[in-house]
Design an enzyme around this catalytic site. Structure first.
Site, mmCIF file in Angstrom:
data_model
loop_
_atom_site.group_PDB
_atom_site.id
_atom_site.type_symbol
_atom_site.label_atom_id
_atom_site.label_comp_id
_atom_site.label_asym_id
_atom_site.label_seq_id
_atom_site.Cartn_x
_atom_site.Cartn_y
_atom_site.Cartn_z
ATOM 1 N N PRO A 278 -14.536 2.563 4.888
ATOM 2 C CG PRO A 278 -14.396 3.262 2.675
ATOM 3 C CD PRO A 278 -15.082 3.567 3.952
ATOM 4 N N GLY A 279 -11.321 1.074 5.385
ATOM 5 C CA GLY A 279 -10.083 1.170 6.150
ATOM 6 C C GLY A 279 -10.213 0.883 7.631
ATOM 7 C CB THR A 280 -13.031 0.538 9.928
ATOM 8 O OG1 THR A 280 -13.919 -0.166 9.046
ATOM 9 C CG2 THR A 280 -13.312 2.024 9.841
ATOM 10 C CE LYS B 138 -15.870 -2.825 5.591
ATOM 11 N NZ LYS B 138 -15.092 -1.581 5.723
ATOM 12 C CB THR B 139 -10.543 -7.291 4.645
ATOM 13 O OG1 THR B 139 -11.511 -6.655 3.817
ATOM 14 C CG2 THR B 139 -9.971 -8.489 3.924
ATOM 15 C CD GLU C 124 -4.145 29.115 6.304
ATOM 16 O OE1 GLU C 124 -4.682 28.500 7.243
ATOM 17 O OE2 GLU C 124 -4.529 29.015 5.128
ATOM 18 C CG HIS D 152 -8.822 30.082 8.915
ATOM 19 N ND1 HIS D 152 -10.150 30.182 8.644
ATOM 20 C CD2 HIS D 152 -8.197 29.977 7.698
ATOM 21 C CE1 HIS D 152 -10.347 30.130 7.333
ATOM 22 N NE2 HIS D 152 -9.165 30.017 6.740
ATOM 23 C CG ASP E 185 -11.718 28.795 4.156
ATOM 24 O OD1 ASP E 185 -11.407 27.628 4.448
ATOM 25 O OD2 ASP E 185 -10.896 29.715 4.016
#
Length: 690
Positions: free
Chosen positions: A251-253, A255-256, A472, A475, A547
């Site tokens: 979706p969102g690439t 096509k339409t 954080e 990470h 995580d």
């Protein structure tokens, strides 16, 4: 807590929303093709009917207008005057009443009500019992009279049928309104008509210049447009025009958008319809609409028919709980026959779009129906840069805005998401009363799109804030010390979305396949936050839940799907059972023994434990950096890649630009009140402990 934009372990769950569909006939926009001449003709037509009816009524009444109706007493006075009444006409009604209409020899004054009126002709009502007596008097007075009958039977018939006429009219109005609410306004028996919209050249055109990031798809569609414009070029070599093109992709690439560009470039009739428009509450309507759609296409050949979201009508036959759905299958069968059946549809090209090609019926995908399947995937770096250029054409940009850097910093985003990013940046700049959109606006919009919106109103205690900061930085530090891991882009302890803190990573290169070392690195830095909590505070929090889930998913796929376990070997464990009609995986078929299941669990646990121990060891070896980075993060709340590298190299960061007063101004008033109340409650307890 950290957010990683990789699609390989989340499958379709990471797919983003469709690009917005545009309707050529927006409800708030006046129709440019509105037929005013039809309205004018209708108004003049009904006006002429009304005028004619009035004229006819006047003609019928013209004879009766000369007669003045008088009372029976005035009639007797005139009758007693010799020779006053010359001739008369007696009209009998259906209800046995009589009207005496007579001509006088001269104008005479009579009393009508309370006033005197001069008349030359009179009319009087005579009841049936008196008619014989009056007839004798007329003969005595030598008045010439005739009898006529005025029938009103037709009026009685109309009055009798009037209730039924009203009932039928009300029923027709109700049915028309019901059909109008269902999307059709073309009559009560037009359910089987196609709802396809014919795209006219007068509407706003989208061309291939407005499409970026899908060069291969554009090339395929340009060839079809060229075939429509110059068919002899291909036919002289024996080439045949493709019957259909299926656009596949997340979706969102775009096509339409590609289909709209084809409509703008083709120069031939272009019909647009959605797959859901074939479905109706009445049986057989879907197949009827397919027939009507292709009949319209044949009349306008050569033409293009675009079916958006074809999976709504083209799902696998025979699927579904309890068997297939007859109405849906009838519609699909008719579509298959029209595309490539006994009768050839020359000059009609079908373009369809879907993001679920796995649920489509195989008969629909075969050559002869959809000859070409064009994949419209998420754009790469160059594609993203091109998309950003398209969407920033009408936006005033600052000279310092670098779209190439912005494209590199947005991996995994589709065209619709990039358009949303540009729009968010423009809105942020407008909110700050800027004349041009700057790079800082794009960075802020990017963080909002990729990490979520800041929740400044959320009150967090100092202890929670400290725990989040160490989590954080756990990470960040683990990812920084592992060569295979992706570079850290930014870390923040400002709550965003549903997370109290977020760490985002940006891969250097576009990855399509993933090595075992890279996956193990991902699991390791995903567990880095939990390891930091254990090392510093010697306790665990719920913040590591996401995580752990992410690390477990990767480890289980490594063992069961990708054959990356030395103990279990290159085998696939657990066959997926997908319900095509539902469109989702509902369970996994267990095609292995209990012993193998225990070994799978042990191997997954072994991978997770190994990564956890590795993360803990990295943090123990770099405990001073952990404290230093966490302290800076607590003070600044946001650290980017350059600041993190500077701290690791032992460099001092420049002082914070924002003053404390400015920070307090950004906090909403209701939050300040809550903070003041909390401080008042905490003060006595602190004094007692001291």
């Amino acid at each position: 807590m950290d957010k990683k934009y990789h699609n390989f372990f989340n499958g379709d769950d990471n797919k983003r929303g469709n690009s917005p569909k545009r309707n050529n006939n927006e409800p708030n926009k006046p129709d440019e093709n509105f037929d005013w001449s039809k309205i004018i003709r209708m108004v003049f037509g009904w006006g002429a009917v009304i005028v004619a009816a009035v004229i006819i009524m006047q003609l019928f009444r013209s004879g009766a207008e000369n007669y003045v109706e008088i009372s029976y007493g005035e009639y007797e006075k005139l009758l007693n005057q010799p020779g006053k009444i010359l001739s008369a006409k007696v009209t009998k009604k259906d209800i046995n009443d009589y009207f005496f209409q007579a001509e006088l020899n001269s104008e005479t004054t009579v009393k009508v009500g309370n006033r005197d009126v001069t008349v030359k002709a009179i009319s009087v009502y005579i009841p049936e019992p008196l008619i014989k007596e009056q007839e004798i008097l007329w003969k005595e007075k030598q008045i010439a009279y005739t009898f006529e009958k005025d029938s009103t039977e037709w009026l009685n018939v109309i009055i009798g049928f009037l209730p039924w006429i009203l009932i039928i009219a009300i029923w027709i109005i109700i049915m028309r309104r019901m059909q109008g609410q269902g999307g059709g306004t073309r009559g009560i028996f037009s359910f089987g008509k196609s709802k396809a919209k014919l795209i006219t050249p007068s509407s706003k055109r989208v061309t291939f210049k407005d499409v970026a990031g899908a060069d291969e798809a554009k090339l395929e569609l340009e060839e079809i447009i060229e075939f429509l414009k110059e068919p002899s070029k291909f036919q002289k070599l024996g080439g045949k025009i493709p019957r259909g093109v299926l656009l596949l992709g997340p979706p969102g690439t775009g096509k339409t958008l590609l289909a709209r560009a084809v409509a703008g470039e083709a120069g031939v009739p272009f019909f647009s319809i959605s797959g859901a428009d074939f479905v109706e509450m009445f049986v057989g309507v879907g197949a009827s609409r397919v027939r009507d759609l292709f009949d319209q296409g044949k009349k306008h050949a050569p033409c293009i028919i675009f079916i958006d979201e074809i999976d709504a009508v083209g799902r696998h036959r025979g699927a579904g709980l309890g068997g297939g759905h007859d109405e849906r299958e009838q519609t699909l069968n008719q579509l298959l026959v029209e595309m490539d059946g006994f009768e050839q549809n020359s000059g009609v090209i079908i373009i369809a779009a879907t993001n679920r090609p796995d649920v489509l019926d195989p008969a629909l995908l075969r050559p002869g129906r959809f000859d070409r399947q064009v994949v419209v995937d998420r754009p790469d770096v160059k594609g993203r840069e091109g998309i950003l250029k398209v969407h920033t054409r009408n936006i005033p940009l600052s000279e310092k805005v670098n779209l190439e850097i912005l494209a590199k910093g947005t991996p995994g985003l589709a065209g619709a998401e990039l358009a949303n990013l540009v729009n968010e940046a423009a809105l942020l700049a407008a909110r700050k009363n800027k004349k041009k959109v700057e790079m800082s606006d794009f960075e802020e919009a990017k963080d909002k799109v990729m990490m979520g919106m800041e929740r400044k109103s959320l009150i967090i205690s100092e202890e929670e804030k400290k725990t989040t900061a160490y989590h954080e930085i756990g990470h960040v530090l683990v990812a920084r010390m592992i060569p295979e891991a992706d570079p850290v882009h930014k870390v923040t302890i400002i709550p965003r979305g549903r997370a109290l803190g977020v760490t985002s990573y940006l891969p250097i290169d576009e990855k399509h396949t993933y090595s075992k070392e890279y996956l193990e690195a991902m699991i390791t830095y995903a567990l880095g936050g939990r390891a930091a909590e254990k090392l510093i505070f010697n306790h665990f929090t719920t913040g590591a839940g996401n995580d752990i889930e992410k690390a477990t998913n990767i480890a289980r796929k490594m063992v069961c799907e990708w054959g990356m376990s030395e103990k279990l070997g290159p085998l696939s464990y657990g066959a997926k059972q997908e319900e095509i009609f539902l469109g989702r995986e509902i369970q996994k078929h267990r095609d292995y023994s209990e012993k193998t299941a225990i070994e799978i669990d042990e191997e997954v646990k072994s991978i997770i434990r190994k990564a956890e121990n590795r993360a803990e060891q990295i943090l123990k070896d770099n405990i001073e950096l952990l404290h230093k980075l966490s302290k800076e993060l607590l003070e600044r709340e946001i650290l980017d890649a350059e600041e993190i590298d500077s701290i690791i190299k032992g460099m001092e960061l420049p002082p914070i630009k924002k003053s404390k007063d400015n920070l307090e101004e950004e906090i909403p008033d209701h939050v300040k009140k809550l903070m003041e109340q909390r401080n008042k409650k905490e003060t006595p307890a602190d004094n007692e402990s001291n």
